[in-house]
Design a protein around this motif. Structure first.
Motif, PDB file in Angstrom:
ATOM      1  N   LYS A 118      -2.953  -6.694   2.936  1.00 11.15           N
ATOM      2  CA  LYS A 118      -1.818  -5.884   2.882  1.00 11.15           C
ATOM      3  C   LYS A 118      -1.900  -4.968   1.616  1.00 11.15           C
ATOM      4  CE  LYS A 118       1.183  -8.951   5.562  1.00 11.15           C
ATOM      5  NZ  LYS A 118       2.781  -9.656   5.520  1.00 11.15           N
ATOM      6  N   LEU A 119      -2.906  -5.258   0.631  1.00 16.23           N
ATOM      7  CA  LEU A 119      -2.900  -4.468  -0.635  1.00 16.23           C
ATOM      8  C   LEU A 119      -3.380  -3.022  -0.346  1.00 16.23           C
ATOM      9  CD1 LEU A 119      -3.614  -7.287  -3.238  1.00 16.23           C
ATOM     10  CD2 LEU A 119      -1.323  -6.007  -2.901  1.00 16.23           C
ATOM     11  N   LEU A 120      -4.293  -3.102   0.685  1.00 10.52           N
ATOM     12  CA  LEU A 120      -5.092  -1.968   0.956  1.00 10.52           C
ATOM     13  C   LEU A 120      -4.207  -0.667   1.415  1.00 10.52           C
ATOM     14  CD1 LEU A 120      -8.423  -3.333   2.323  1.00 10.52           C
ATOM     15  CD2 LEU A 120      -7.750  -2.905  -0.053  1.00 10.52           C
ATOM     16  N   PRO A 121      -4.674   0.734   1.144  1.00 11.06           N
ATOM     17  CA  PRO A 121      -3.947   1.808   1.747  1.00 11.06           C
ATOM     18  C   PRO A 121      -4.507   1.798   3.409  1.00 11.06           C
ATOM     19  CG  PRO A 121      -5.908   2.521   0.330  1.00 11.06           C
ATOM     20  CD  PRO A 121      -5.687   1.093   0.111  1.00 11.06           C
ATOM     21  N   ALA A 122      -3.326   2.228   4.209  1.00 10.64           N
ATOM     22  CA  ALA A 122      -3.718   2.228   5.536  1.00 10.64           C
ATOM     23  C   ALA A 122      -3.177   3.368   6.076  1.00 10.64           C
ATOM     24  CB  ALA A 122      -2.887   0.937   6.030  1.00 10.64           C
ATOM     25  N   LEU A 123      -3.665   3.748   7.420  1.00  7.92           N
ATOM     26  CA  LEU A 123      -3.308   4.850   8.025  1.00  7.92           C
ATOM     27  C   LEU A 123      -1.787   4.783   8.836  1.00  7.92           C
ATOM     28  CD1 LEU A 123      -3.913   7.490   9.650  1.00  7.92           C
ATOM     29  CD2 LEU A 123      -4.966   6.167  11.583  1.00  7.92           C
ATOM     30  N   PHE A 124      -0.959   5.671   8.317  1.00  5.06           N
ATOM     31  CA  PHE A 124       0.409   5.701   8.788  1.00  5.06           C
ATOM     32  C   PHE A 124       1.158   4.409   8.425  1.00  5.06           C
ATOM     33  CE2 PHE A 124      -1.739   7.840  12.805  1.00  5.06           C
ATOM     34  CZ  PHE A 124      -1.114   8.948  12.259  1.00  5.06           C
ATOM     35  N   GLY A 125       0.588   3.762   7.279  1.00 13.59           N
ATOM     36  CA  GLY A 125       1.078   2.522   6.648  1.00 13.59           C
ATOM     37  C   GLY A 125       1.166   1.162   7.334  1.00 13.59           C
ATOM     38  N   GLU A 126       0.433   1.133   8.360  1.00 11.12           N
ATOM     39  CA  GLU A 126      -0.070   0.166   9.039  1.00 11.12           C
ATOM     40  C   GLU A 126      -1.253  -0.564   8.629  1.00 11.12           C
ATOM     41  OE1 GLU A 126       1.506  -1.971  11.569  1.00 11.12           O
ATOM     42  OE2 GLU A 126       3.165  -0.968  10.793  1.00 11.12           O
ATOM     43  N   LEU A 626      -1.261  -2.420 -12.352  1.00 10.17           N
ATOM     44  CA  LEU A 626      -0.608  -2.000 -13.728  1.00 10.17           C
ATOM     45  C   LEU A 626       0.283  -2.876 -14.425  1.00 10.17           C
ATOM     46  CD1 LEU A 626      -0.015   1.782 -12.346  1.00 10.17           C
ATOM     47  CD2 LEU A 626      -1.713   1.058 -13.844  1.00 10.17           C
ATOM     48  N   ASN A 627       1.095  -3.572 -13.686  1.00  9.73           N
ATOM     49  CA  ASN A 627       2.226  -4.564 -14.213  1.00  9.73           C
ATOM     50  C   ASN A 627       2.747  -5.447 -13.116  1.00  9.73           C
ATOM     51  OD1 ASN A 627       4.620  -2.953 -12.953  1.00  9.73           O
ATOM     52  ND2 ASN A 627       4.175  -1.420 -14.625  1.00  9.73           N
ATOM     53  N   LYS A 628       3.438  -6.197 -13.320  1.00  6.45           N
ATOM     54  CA  LYS A 628       4.200  -7.126 -12.263  1.00  6.45           C
ATOM     55  C   LYS A 628       4.605  -6.566 -10.956  1.00  6.45           C
ATOM     56  CE  LYS A 628       5.059 -11.001 -15.786  1.00  6.45           C
ATOM     57  NZ  LYS A 628       6.038 -11.903 -16.164  1.00  6.45           N
ATOM     58  N   ARG A 629       5.051  -5.195 -11.287  1.00  7.32           N
ATOM     59  CA  ARG A 629       5.559  -4.773 -10.095  1.00  7.32           C
ATOM     60  C   ARG A 629       5.077  -3.611  -9.338  1.00  7.32           C
ATOM     61  NH1 ARG A 629      11.397  -2.368 -11.369  1.00  7.32           N
ATOM     62  NH2 ARG A 629      11.264  -2.228  -9.006  1.00  7.32           N
ATOM     63  N   LEU A 630       3.657  -2.828 -10.213  1.00  2.93           N
ATOM     64  CA  LEU A 630       3.171  -1.607  -9.802  1.00  2.93           C
ATOM     65  C   LEU A 630       1.708  -2.013  -9.532  1.00  2.93           C
ATOM     66  CD1 LEU A 630       3.953   1.296  -8.840  1.00  2.93           C
ATOM     67  CD2 LEU A 630       3.415   1.932 -11.204  1.00  2.93           C
ATOM     68  N   SER A 631       1.201  -1.756  -8.394  1.00  2.26           N
ATOM     69  CA  SER A 631      -0.312  -1.796  -8.209  1.00  2.26           C
ATOM     70  C   SER A 631      -0.886  -0.519  -7.585  1.00  2.26           C
ATOM     71  CB  SER A 631      -0.633  -2.932  -7.249  1.00  2.26           C
ATOM     72  OG  SER A 631      -0.237  -4.262  -7.772  1.00  2.26           O
ATOM     73  N   LEU A 632      -1.976  -0.098  -7.797  1.00  6.41           N
ATOM     74  CA  LEU A 632      -2.815   1.071  -7.319  1.00  6.41           C
ATOM     75  C   LEU A 632      -4.007   0.672  -6.444  1.00  6.41           C
ATOM     76  CD1 LEU A 632      -2.960   3.349 -10.352  1.00  6.41           C
ATOM     77  CD2 LEU A 632      -1.088   3.297  -8.582  1.00  6.41           C
ATOM     78  N   THR A 633      -4.153   1.100  -5.320  1.00  5.27           N
ATOM     79  CA  THR A 633      -5.272   0.701  -4.389  1.00  5.27           C
ATOM     80  C   THR A 633      -6.127   1.972  -4.077  1.00  5.27           C
ATOM     81  OG1 THR A 633      -4.048   0.914  -2.293  1.00  5.27           O
ATOM     82  CG2 THR A 633      -3.918  -1.243  -3.704  1.00  5.27           C
ATOM     83  N   GLY A 634      -7.299   1.802  -3.785  1.00  5.60           N
ATOM     84  CA  GLY A 634      -7.874   3.017  -3.468  1.00  5.60           C
ATOM     85  C   GLY A 634      -9.172   2.591  -2.667  1.00  5.60           C
ATOM     86  N   ASP A 682      -9.104   7.184   0.674  1.00  6.97           N
ATOM     87  CA  ASP A 682      -7.668   6.704   0.919  1.00  6.97           C
ATOM     88  C   ASP A 682      -7.020   6.166  -0.530  1.00  6.97           C
ATOM     89  OD1 ASP A 682      -7.963   7.120   3.474  1.00  6.97           O
ATOM     90  OD2 ASP A 682      -8.655   5.241   4.035  1.00  6.97           O
ATOM     91  N   LEU A 683      -5.697   6.601  -0.672  1.00  5.26           N
ATOM     92  CA  LEU A 683      -5.168   5.938  -1.878  1.00  5.26           C
ATOM     93  C   LEU A 683      -3.642   5.232  -1.548  1.00  5.26           C
ATOM     94  CD1 LEU A 683      -5.925   9.138  -4.210  1.00  5.26           C
ATOM     95  CD2 LEU A 683      -7.081   6.810  -4.209  1.00  5.26           C
ATOM     96  N   GLY A 684      -3.329   4.521  -2.475  1.00  5.39           N
ATOM     97  CA  GLY A 684      -2.055   3.832  -2.223  1.00  5.39           C
ATOM     98  C   GLY A 684      -1.438   3.239  -3.465  1.00  5.39           C
ATOM     99  N   VAL A 685      -0.002   3.139  -3.151  1.00  5.56           N
ATOM    100  CA  VAL A 685       0.804   2.616  -4.429  1.00  5.56           C
ATOM    101  C   VAL A 685       1.651   1.646  -3.885  1.00  5.56           C
ATOM    102  CG1 VAL A 685       2.403   3.197  -6.153  1.00  5.56           C
ATOM    103  CG2 VAL A 685       0.504   4.943  -5.792  1.00  5.56           C
ATOM    104  N   VAL A 686       1.805   0.341  -4.460  1.00  7.96           N
ATOM    105  CA  VAL A 686       2.391  -0.529  -3.888  1.00  7.96           C
ATOM    106  C   VAL A 686       3.542  -0.978  -4.986  1.00  7.96           C
ATOM    107  CG1 VAL A 686       2.858  -3.052  -2.926  1.00  7.96           C
ATOM    108  CG2 VAL A 686       0.731  -1.558  -2.470  1.00  7.96           C
ATOM    109  N   LEU A 687       4.890  -0.695  -4.815  1.00  6.43           N
ATOM    110  CA  LEU A 687       5.986  -0.864  -5.818  1.00  6.43           C
ATOM    111  C   LEU A 687       6.843  -2.060  -5.239  1.00  6.43           C
ATOM    112  CD1 LEU A 687       7.572  -0.038  -8.360  1.00  6.43           C
ATOM    113  CD2 LEU A 687       8.898   1.456  -6.798  1.00  6.43           C
ATOM    114  N   LYS A 688       6.725  -3.197  -6.165  1.00  4.37           N
ATOM    115  CA  LYS A 688       7.505  -4.238  -5.655  1.00  4.37           C
ATOM    116  C   LYS A 688       8.974  -4.283  -6.114  1.00  4.37           C
ATOM    117  CE  LYS A 688       4.050  -8.062  -5.592  1.00  4.37           C
ATOM    118  NZ  LYS A 688       3.547  -9.293  -6.385  1.00  4.37           N
ATOM    119  N   MET A 689       9.919  -4.252  -5.261  1.00  2.12           N
ATOM    120  CA  MET A 689      11.188  -4.090  -5.319  1.00  2.12           C
ATOM    121  C   MET A 689      11.907  -5.247  -6.143  1.00  2.12           C
ATOM    122  SD  MET A 689      11.335  -0.995  -4.246  1.00  2.12           S
ATOM    123  CE  MET A 689      13.100  -0.479  -4.005  1.00  2.12           C
TER     124      MET A 689
END
Length: 750
Positions: A118-126, A626-634, A682-689
């Motif tokens: 679930k941490l990896l960037p994905a096609l159409f977000g899936e 990057l911190n508790k809320r923000l992660s970068l993936t590629g 492929d690149l992705g950013v995960v922001l925890k709410m």
């Protein structure tokens, strides 16, 4: 007098939801004794009387230790593990989980959990489990727009895909872009590329063993996501607290809602070409019931289908395909040393093509249906021996190319097609033997058989693997495996439509066979933070199937006359570097490989590369917190272009005077050309709410970030004179599928 050993056994479960953890390592480091939990999270270790530290580790969870005292009685010790993001208070926390991979006896194994995927960037977000497996060395896709896995030179039909021990025949949605496995409903996936355990059989190249979650036994919870083209929802919870639980999961795409609306708005526009409809859905469900301390029942099921349709004024075309899978399992513990799992399963795959032209219509259907029963036993013996043995039997029903052709007034009605029945069986025994602190072995034998058309085939399939620890940080591994495959995929799974036709071995079609050897070395360094693995392999394949040029693969009552038989070979080197601790994690994989086939009636008997022969295959996956809320993936992938055939010349002839000449292409050796190399970032950013209840995040991803137009296929366009009469030349044109695609998905859990 020899000292007696006593058994410590129990289940390893997650602290969140009390679900079993499959493949967790449990051991006593001071004694160099350890084991791995089975598919139900059960473990058993034999120890002499004394005081020990029992250690458990699992990817994505805190490695934990418990003090235990072995006296003159067998004990049950339940182990509960907490996810790595949390802190434990009452146990010792350790961070080294790469040591688990270094010391496991089995080689050529890749294990994934949905937590990682679930941490990896994905096609159409899936996110997708099988697509993530393609980022591991030795595993390839056929390219964008193709379905199936290509593992160490094997074809897409040579992978055994299991969902809770039931076979899944077509594991792809959307022409191969997504797998049928909803990540929210899956606990783990194990891929065996070589050194196969003896309990698996029926395919040549790999085993993909998928285990569904069992559901939260403590409280109701919901997990889901809303994306650009699909939404999903999973609900799980207790039926009877600490005794029975359930999980239900569903997913559906909805692009068809928009395309239908566009087609309605454009209705009546003569220059408008209607957009085809496409959507898929899938449903997963599982119920678990604890009958007592020693007995558990579970019932799991999957149902999914894809629909593709096109409608014009005088023409209507429809295509749908999908799987139905069900498995009923009974798990029984006879004693702390003997455990059994019995599963009855049903599986079917079907595709249907429907076509209507004016007053005529036809319907073409093919399917395969299975009913199976299998029993597996785990027996722990003294002296470092862990036995596994069992048996299976299944019944296959094949429907191949059933065609119905009708007119509107029923004045014309035709039918065709073939039906076949077959029985498959197997029995096996294997021993996982810990010789001493340095040496461990796993060896076994499988006896398999298949009956169809009055012909019975049998085969012996020996398996063996060994591990030798040169030091605490270096391990040598080797394996040998022999495999039999009794059913065959007739159609090419690399085609744009997955018209998969499965065909049984019979008096005229022999079973396929393969032998594979592999050698590897693993090195743990950087205080246990990094693992480097290098494996070399060679695989021989016999009785491989291909088809005559111009073969009629459908609506053919004598399909065997289109078959050609030959042999194959694949060999290569797989290099893998991994880091799973710290703020920056990920892996780098590189595969150098060669894959060939040889058929007496193809390419004049000369060896030729397969379409999916890929000399170089590179994958780089990085995740940075990057911190508790923000992660970068590629994720970056590079692969040598697929091999294919092109005409090297053409000649023209005119059979009727005054008519345009016909042009006939001339081909050289099969698959002697290459498409352009495939590469993509492929690149992705995960922001925890920060919701008031539960958890949620926004996942932003960019597929094909630098807009690489990777080749899907090549065709030739005729260049004609100014009067559009005479062909002057032919020009090659490349077709690509996906440009840069941004997407956003909202994921939630409460």
């Amino acid at each position: 007098m020899a000292q007696s050993n006593y058994t410590i056994s129990g289940y390893v479960r997650s602290a969140t939801g009390n679900e079993p953890l499959v493949g967790a390592t449990v051991g006593v480091p001071s004694m160099n004794v350890g084991t791995i939990t089975n598919e139900n999270g059960f473990y058993s270790i034999s120890l002499p009387p004394g005081s020990y530290t029992l250690q458990a580790s699992y990817v994505g969870y805190q490695t934990s230790s418990w003090p235990v005292v072995v006296s003159n009685v067998n004990q049950t010790v339940a182990i509960t593990m907490t996810a790595a993001a949390n802190q434990l208070k009452e146990v010792v926390v350790e961070t080294n989980t790469l040591e688990q991979k270094l010391n496991q006896n089995q080689m050529s194994v890749e294990k994934l959990t949905t937590r990682e995927v679930k941490l990896l960037p994905a096609l159409f977000g899936e996110v997708d489990l099988l697509k993530t497996l393609q980022l591991k060395p030795g595993v390839q896709s056929g390219g964008e727009g193709t379905s199936g896995l290509y593992v160490r030179g094997g074809g897409p039909d040579q992978n055994l895909v299991l969902l809770d021990d039931a076979i899944v025949y077509n594991a792809s949605h959307l022409f191969g872009f997504f797998s049928v496995f909803n990540s929210d409903a899956v606990e783990s996936v194990e891929l065996y590329k070589g050194g196969f355990p003896a309990e698996f059989g029926g395919r040549l190249s790999s085993v993909v063993d998928v285990k569904m979650r069992e559901g939260n036994q403590e409280r109701i919870s919901a997990t889901g996501g809303i994306g650009l083209i699909a939404s999903r929802l999973t609900i799980d919870g207790p039926i009877v607290k600490d005794k029975a639980s359930f999980i239900v999961s569903g997913r559906r795409t909805y692009s068809d809602i928009f395309t239908r609306q566009i087609n309605r708005l454009k209705e009546g526009d003569e220059d408008y070409n209607p957009i085809p409809d496409y959507y898929f859905y899938d449903l997963n469900g599982k119920v678990n019931y604890k009958l007592g301390e020693d007995d558990e029942l579970s019932l799991s099921g999957y149902f999914g289908r894809d629909f593709f349709g096109f409608k014009d004024d005088d023409f209507k075309f429809g295509f749908d395909w999908g799987n139905k899978v069900a498995a009923l399992s009974w798990r029984h513990k006879f004693s702390p040393r003997l455990y059994a799992n019995t599963t009855a399963s049903s599986s079917s795959y079907q595709y249907t093509i429907k076509n209507e032209i004016n007053v005529f219509s036809f319907r073409l259907t093919s399917d395969i249906k299975d009913f199976g029963l299998k029993t597996d036993f785990d027996l722990i013996l003294d002296g470092g021996h862990s036995l596994k043995f069992g048996a299976m039997a299944s019944k296959h029903d094949f429907t191949i190319g059933r065609l119905n052709f009708d007119s509107e007034d029923n004045s014309i009605s035709l039918g065709a097609g073939s039906n076949y029945k077959a029985t498959e069986f197997g029995t096996y025994v294997s021993d996982d033997y810990l010789i001493n602190a340095r040496w461990s072995l796993n060896y076994g034998l499988r006896f398999s058989g298949f009956n169809s058309g009055g012909k019975t085939y049998v085969g012996l399939e020996p398996r063996a693997s060994a591990k030798y620890n040169i030091s605490e940080s270096v391990a040598l591994k080797g394996s040998f495996a022999s495999m039999m495959q009794y059913i065959h995929l007739v159609a090419n799974s690399g085609a744009s439509l997955p018209t998969d036709v499965w065909y049984p071995s019979n008096p005229g079609v022999y079973p396929q066979r393969s032998q594979q050897v592999a050698l590897g070395i693993s090195k743990l360094f950087g205080a246990g933070r990094f693992l480097l693995t290098n494996e070399v392999y060679y695989k021989w394949m016999r009785r491989q199937i291909d088809f005559r040029d111009g073969a009629n693969l459908f609506v053919n009552d004598n399909l065997e006359q289109e078959f050609l038989f030959g042999k194959g070979e694949s060999y290569g080197n797989e290099l893998y570097f991994e880091k799973i601790n710290g703020k920056t994690t990920g892996w780098v994989g590189y595969t150098l490989s060669w894959t060939y086939r040889t058929f007496p009636d193809i390419n004049e008997g000369r060896r030729f590369p397969t379409r999916y022969d890929r000399r170089h295959d590179i994958s780089v996956v990085l995740l940075h917190k990057l911190n508790k809320r923000l992660s970068l993936t590629g994720a970056f992938v590079y692969g040598t272009g697929n091999a294919y055939s092109l005409p090297v010349a053409r000649f023209a002839f005119q059979d009727v005077e005054g008519e345009n000449p016909s042009v006939v292409p001339i081909y050289s050796d099969r698959n002697s050309f290459r498409l352009a190399p495939f590469h993509r970032l492929d690149l992705g950013v995960v922001l925890k709410m920060r919701p008031k209840h539960g958890e949620s995040d926004l996942t932003f991803s960019v597929y094909n970030a630098y807009n690489r137009r990777n080749p899907y296929f090549v065709y030739f366009e005729q260049l004609k004179d100014e009067q559009d009469q005479e062909t002057l030349n032919f020009q090659a044109k490349q077709v690509s599928l996906f440009p840069v695609i941004p997407s956003v998905t909202y994921n939630f859990k409460f």
